[in-house]
Design a protein around this motif. Structure first.
Motif, PDB file in Angstrom:
ATOM      1  N   GLU A  36      14.069  26.602 -13.472  1.00  0.00           N
ATOM      2  CA  GLU A  36      14.155  25.914 -14.754  1.00  0.00           C
ATOM      3  C   GLU A  36      14.558  26.900 -15.837  1.00  0.00           C
ATOM      4  N   SER A  37      15.135  26.379 -16.881  1.00  0.00           N
ATOM      5  CA  SER A  37      15.756  27.252 -17.874  1.00  0.00           C
ATOM      6  C   SER A  37      14.778  28.187 -18.565  1.00  0.00           C
ATOM      7  N   SER A  38      13.506  27.814 -18.635  1.00  0.00           N
ATOM      8  CA  SER A  38      12.536  28.715 -19.269  1.00  0.00           C
ATOM      9  C   SER A  38      12.439  30.047 -18.539  1.00  0.00           C
ATOM     10  N   MET A  39      12.878  30.066 -17.263  1.00  0.00           N
ATOM     11  CA  MET A  39      12.838  31.307 -16.488  1.00  0.00           C
ATOM     12  C   MET A  39      13.902  32.306 -16.943  1.00  0.00           C
ATOM     13  N   PHE A  40      14.794  31.864 -17.877  1.00  0.00           N
ATOM     14  CA  PHE A  40      15.750  32.788 -18.494  1.00  0.00           C
ATOM     15  C   PHE A  40      15.135  33.550 -19.670  1.00  0.00           C
ATOM     16  N   SER A  41      13.875  33.249 -19.988  1.00  0.00           N
ATOM     17  CA  SER A  41      13.263  33.829 -21.183  1.00  0.00           C
ATOM     18  C   SER A  41      13.309  35.352 -21.175  1.00  0.00           C
ATOM     19  N   THR A  42      12.956  35.959 -20.054  1.00  0.00           N
ATOM     20  CA  THR A  42      12.976  37.426 -19.970  1.00  0.00           C
ATOM     21  C   THR A  42      14.395  37.951 -20.123  1.00  0.00           C
ATOM     22  N   ASP A  43      15.388  37.205 -19.614  1.00  0.00           N
ATOM     23  CA  ASP A  43      16.787  37.619 -19.758  1.00  0.00           C
ATOM     24  C   ASP A  43      17.195  37.626 -21.232  1.00  0.00           C
ATOM     25  N   LEU A  44      16.742  36.617 -21.988  1.00  0.00           N
ATOM     26  CA  LEU A  44      17.041  36.576 -23.412  1.00  0.00           C
ATOM     27  C   LEU A  44      16.439  37.787 -24.128  1.00  0.00           C
ATOM     28  N   ALA A  45      15.203  38.122 -23.752  1.00  0.00           N
ATOM     29  CA  ALA A  45      14.554  39.285 -24.368  1.00  0.00           C
ATOM     30  C   ALA A  45      15.303  40.569 -24.027  1.00  0.00           C
ATOM     31  N   HIS A  46      15.724  40.705 -22.768  1.00  0.00           N
ATOM     32  CA  HIS A  46      16.486  41.897 -22.369  1.00  0.00           C
ATOM     33  C   HIS A  46      17.813  41.983 -23.123  1.00  0.00           C
TER      34      HIS A  46
ATOM     35  N   HIS B  26       8.700  38.373 -29.143  1.00  0.00           N
ATOM     36  CA  HIS B  26       8.238  37.376 -30.117  1.00  0.00           C
ATOM     37  C   HIS B  26       9.345  36.381 -30.438  1.00  0.00           C
ATOM     38  N   ALA B  27      10.557  36.882 -30.595  1.00  0.00           N
ATOM     39  CA  ALA B  27      11.675  36.005 -30.952  1.00  0.00           C
ATOM     40  C   ALA B  27      11.927  34.968 -29.862  1.00  0.00           C
ATOM     41  N   VAL B  28      11.863  35.396 -28.590  1.00  0.00           N
ATOM     42  CA  VAL B  28      12.091  34.455 -27.491  1.00  0.00           C
ATOM     43  C   VAL B  28      10.957  33.438 -27.435  1.00  0.00           C
ATOM     44  N   GLY B  29       9.749  33.864 -27.767  1.00  0.00           N
ATOM     45  CA  GLY B  29       8.639  32.914 -27.826  1.00  0.00           C
ATOM     46  C   GLY B  29       8.884  31.843 -28.877  1.00  0.00           C
ATOM     47  N   VAL B  30       9.429  32.261 -30.003  1.00  0.00           N
ATOM     48  CA  VAL B  30       9.764  31.292 -31.062  1.00  0.00           C
ATOM     49  C   VAL B  30      10.877  30.351 -30.586  1.00  0.00           C
ATOM     50  N   VAL B  31      11.853  30.902 -29.836  1.00  0.00           N
ATOM     51  CA  VAL B  31      12.926  30.083 -29.278  1.00  0.00           C
ATOM     52  C   VAL B  31      12.344  29.002 -28.368  1.00  0.00           C
ATOM     53  N   LEU B  32      11.419  29.379 -27.507  1.00  0.00           N
ATOM     54  CA  LEU B  32      10.806  28.417 -26.586  1.00  0.00           C
ATOM     55  C   LEU B  32      10.065  27.324 -27.348  1.00  0.00           C
ATOM     56  N   GLN B  33       9.371  27.730 -28.401  1.00  0.00           N
ATOM     57  CA  GLN B  33       8.634  26.753 -29.204  1.00  0.00           C
ATOM     58  C   GLN B  33       9.594  25.794 -29.910  1.00  0.00           C
TER      59      GLN B  33
ATOM     60  N   ALA C 107      12.668  25.012 -28.961  1.00  0.00           N
ATOM     61  CA  ALA C 107      13.293  24.141 -27.965  1.00  0.00           C
ATOM     62  C   ALA C 107      12.364  23.000 -27.594  1.00  0.00           C
ATOM     63  N   ALA C 108      11.081  23.292 -27.470  1.00  0.00           N
ATOM     64  CA  ALA C 108      10.107  22.242 -27.146  1.00  0.00           C
ATOM     65  C   ALA C 108      10.023  21.225 -28.279  1.00  0.00           C
ATOM     66  N   THR C 109      10.070  21.703 -29.503  1.00  0.00           N
ATOM     67  CA  THR C 109      10.025  20.789 -30.661  1.00  0.00           C
ATOM     68  C   THR C 109      11.238  19.868 -30.684  1.00  0.00           C
ATOM     69  N   LEU C 110      12.397  20.436 -30.331  1.00  0.00           N
ATOM     70  CA  LEU C 110      13.630  19.646 -30.330  1.00  0.00           C
ATOM     71  C   LEU C 110      13.768  18.790 -29.072  1.00  0.00           C
ATOM     72  N   GLY C 111      12.931  19.062 -28.070  1.00  0.00           N
ATOM     73  CA  GLY C 111      12.994  18.297 -26.828  1.00  0.00           C
ATOM     74  C   GLY C 111      14.189  18.642 -25.961  1.00  0.00           C
ATOM     75  N   VAL C 112      14.640  19.911 -26.020  1.00  0.00           N
ATOM     76  CA  VAL C 112      15.781  20.358 -25.215  1.00  0.00           C
ATOM     77  C   VAL C 112      15.373  21.594 -24.421  1.00  0.00           C
ATOM     78  N   ASP C 113      16.162  21.918 -23.392  1.00  0.00           N
ATOM     79  CA  ASP C 113      15.882  23.169 -22.685  1.00  0.00           C
ATOM     80  C   ASP C 113      16.696  24.288 -23.325  1.00  0.00           C
ATOM     81  N   LEU C 114      16.497  25.491 -22.882  1.00  0.00           N
ATOM     82  CA  LEU C 114      17.127  26.653 -23.519  1.00  0.00           C
ATOM     83  C   LEU C 114      18.642  26.587 -23.468  1.00  0.00           C
ATOM     84  N   ARG C 115      19.174  26.012 -22.393  1.00  0.00           N
ATOM     85  CA  ARG C 115      20.628  25.953 -22.251  1.00  0.00           C
ATOM     86  C   ARG C 115      21.262  25.038 -23.298  1.00  0.00           C
ATOM     87  N   ASN C 116      20.547  23.995 -23.675  1.00  0.00           N
ATOM     88  CA  ASN C 116      21.119  22.972 -24.541  1.00  0.00           C
ATOM     89  C   ASN C 116      20.700  23.109 -26.004  1.00  0.00           C
TER      90      ASN C 116
END
Length: 494
Positions: free
Chosen positions: A384-394, A408-415, A417-426
């Motif tokens: 699932e796209s959330s597994m790209f989180s570490t790649d975004l941080a790198h 921290h920035a990637v954590g905010v991105v995940l939050q 994306a959840a608010t918008l109801g989309v995954d990281l790719r979209n």
């Protein structure tokens, strides 16, 4: 002529002799042991497994007594020929019936009584200056030296299966887990090889025990040593040992080599249990990444649709039993006074039980892994796209962002994306830039969303990139090639 205690029957009546229990002690006893004592004392049903080693040790002991001048040429020849016939006789009887019908308390008594039928009076000289204490200790070590390589070879076979699968299935990417939560993508091969390395260490650990097993206790007597002028080193070498035990009290009382083996078996069992648990999970309908063959699955007596990984579950359960045996025998030894005590008789029962259980577990594990099917499509769908989180941080780190800021920035991105109801790719590009401008262009971000790109980042030694995985495969193949058939006895390569 002096009579031998416990032997009331003449050698000329072999049928009657077989009916009479023969014991290696009893001259000052007027009564035999009670039935209940015999039930807990007699060990023949267990130590019959050592009959070849008992006869092997007796051949060597007779040879040493002969070389040292304590038995004549005629008696020596009678003993040696008689021992050969006893071995053939016992082998045939076990092959036909699966057990011995002798009434003796242990295998030592059986061999000596049967030898007397063939060698007559000469047989009464075989036990000269020898005790069952050093005899039993020697037999057990000889058995371990002959048998433990079977475990080593089974582990080696399992490693070969894991390496072969890793090589042919290297392009399959699966979720990697921590805390049983999806964490980062990894190569399926990387997962398989993690167990190959555990098992490789198991082989190394067991091989390290050989040096201590190669000290021969024979010639230590009951506890004080041998009163006859024998050559213990020559005796040890004739049996395939490289050295002798340096202290007779230590020789007959120590079971450290068995404790060491049982502890090793529990570690190996834990590794197999861990693999079994992973595969059970991956084979469940919720994960459905692997499917086990009919040979290593069972069904339900009530539910026709069930396919149960019972072999793996039994391996998982066996790990607890192996650990229990290791602990139980240490408890037996705790607080024993020095030299031999009858408590030590339990050593062989636990040793054989753990050996057999681990051997079966290794064979089931090897068969299960070699025949199971991996569903690469299902594995890919589990990513699932959330597994790209570490790649975004790198990616941010490579652009000069401090890791803690990037995390921290990637954590905010995940939050977000959840608010918008989309995954990281979209999630829209402007959302990324609003959180951290160093995310770069839309193309920069889109290029990160590739499972192959993700795993290929980890090129360091031990990583999950293709290059790093192939390096592991190459190392294990080189190690396997160096390992010819593993044996401990002195007649074959080690």
């Amino acid at each position: 002529m002096c009579s031998l205690s416990g032997t009331q029957t003449a050698v000329s009546d072999p049928c009657a002799a077989r009916r009479s229990p023969y014991q290696l002690w009893g001259g000052c006893f007027q009564e035999g042991p009670s039935d209940v004592l015999r039930r807990i004392n007699d060990s023949l049903t267990v130590d019959v497994r050592l009959y070849k080693q008992d006869i092997q040790g007796s051949h060597a002991w007779a040879r040493e007594l002969h070389l040292s001048g304590y038995i004549s040429d005629a008696d020596y020849e009678a003993i040696q020929e008689g021992l050969k016939m006893v071995q053939t006789e016992i082998t045939d009887e076990l092959s036909e019936k699966g057990r011995l019908s002798d009434r003796e308390e242990d295998i030592h008594s059986v061999v000596e009584r049967r030898l007397q039928l063939y060698a007559g009076e000469a047989a009464l000289r075989l036990h000269t200056a020898r005790s069952r204490n050093d005899q039993s200790a020697t037999n057990t070590k000889l058995w371990m030296l002959a048998s433990l390589p079977l475990l080593l070879n089974e582990i080696k076979n399992f490693i070969e299966v894991l390496v072969k699968r890793a090589e042919t299935e290297i392009d399959i990417v699966v979720p990697g887990y921590t805390h049983l939560q999806r964490a980062q993508p990894i190569r399926w091969s990387h997962f398989l090889l993690s167990y190959a390395w555990m098992l490789r260490d198991d082989v190394t650990r067991l091989e390290e025990q050989k040096k201590r097993l190669m000290q021969c206790p024979l010639g230590s007597g009951a506890l004080a040593g041998c009163a006859l002028a024998i050559d213990r080193v020559r005796l040890a070498h004739s049996l395939g040992f490289t050295d002798v035990t340096p202290n007779s009290l230590f020789a007959v009382g120590s079971r450290d080599h068995i404790v060491e083996f049982l502890n090793w078996a529990s570690i190996c069992g834990l590794h197999l249990s861990k693999l079994a648990e992973d595969l059970i999970i991956y084979g469940s309908q919720e994960f459905a990444m692997v499917r086990f063959s009919d040979q290593y699955s069972t069904g339900s007596s009530l539910m026709p649709q069930k396919r149960n990984p019972d072999g793996l579950e039994l391996i998982r359960g066996a790990a607890g039993l192996l650990l229990g045996d290791a602990f139980a025998f240490s408890c037996v030894l705790k607080g024993l006074p020095s030299t031999y005590n009858k408590d030590l008789q339990s050593d062989k029962e636990i040793l054989f039980r753990s050996f057999d259980k681990l051997m079966d577990c290794l064979k089931v594990a090897t068969g299960t892994v070699s025949t199971m099917k991996i569903d690469s499509g299902r594995a890919l769908a589990s990513l699932e796209s959330s597994m790209f989180s570490t790649d975004l941080a790198h990616a941010l780190v490579r652009r000069g962002v401090a890791f803690r800021r990037a995390h921290h920035a990637v954590g905010v991105v995940l939050q977000r994306a959840a608010t918008l109801g989309v995954d990281l790719r979209n999630m829209p590009h402007q959302e990324y830039i609003a959180i951290c401008p160093e995310f770069g262009t839309k193309e920069d971000i889109e290029n990160l969303f590739s499972w192959e790109t993700s795993v290929e980042q980890y090129t360091s030694v031990g990583g999950t990139s293709k290059t790093a995985v192939f390096q592991q495969i190459s190392q294990l193949k080189d190690w396997l090639e160096m390992k010819e058939t593993i044996v401990y006895n002195n007649n074959t390569k080690s």
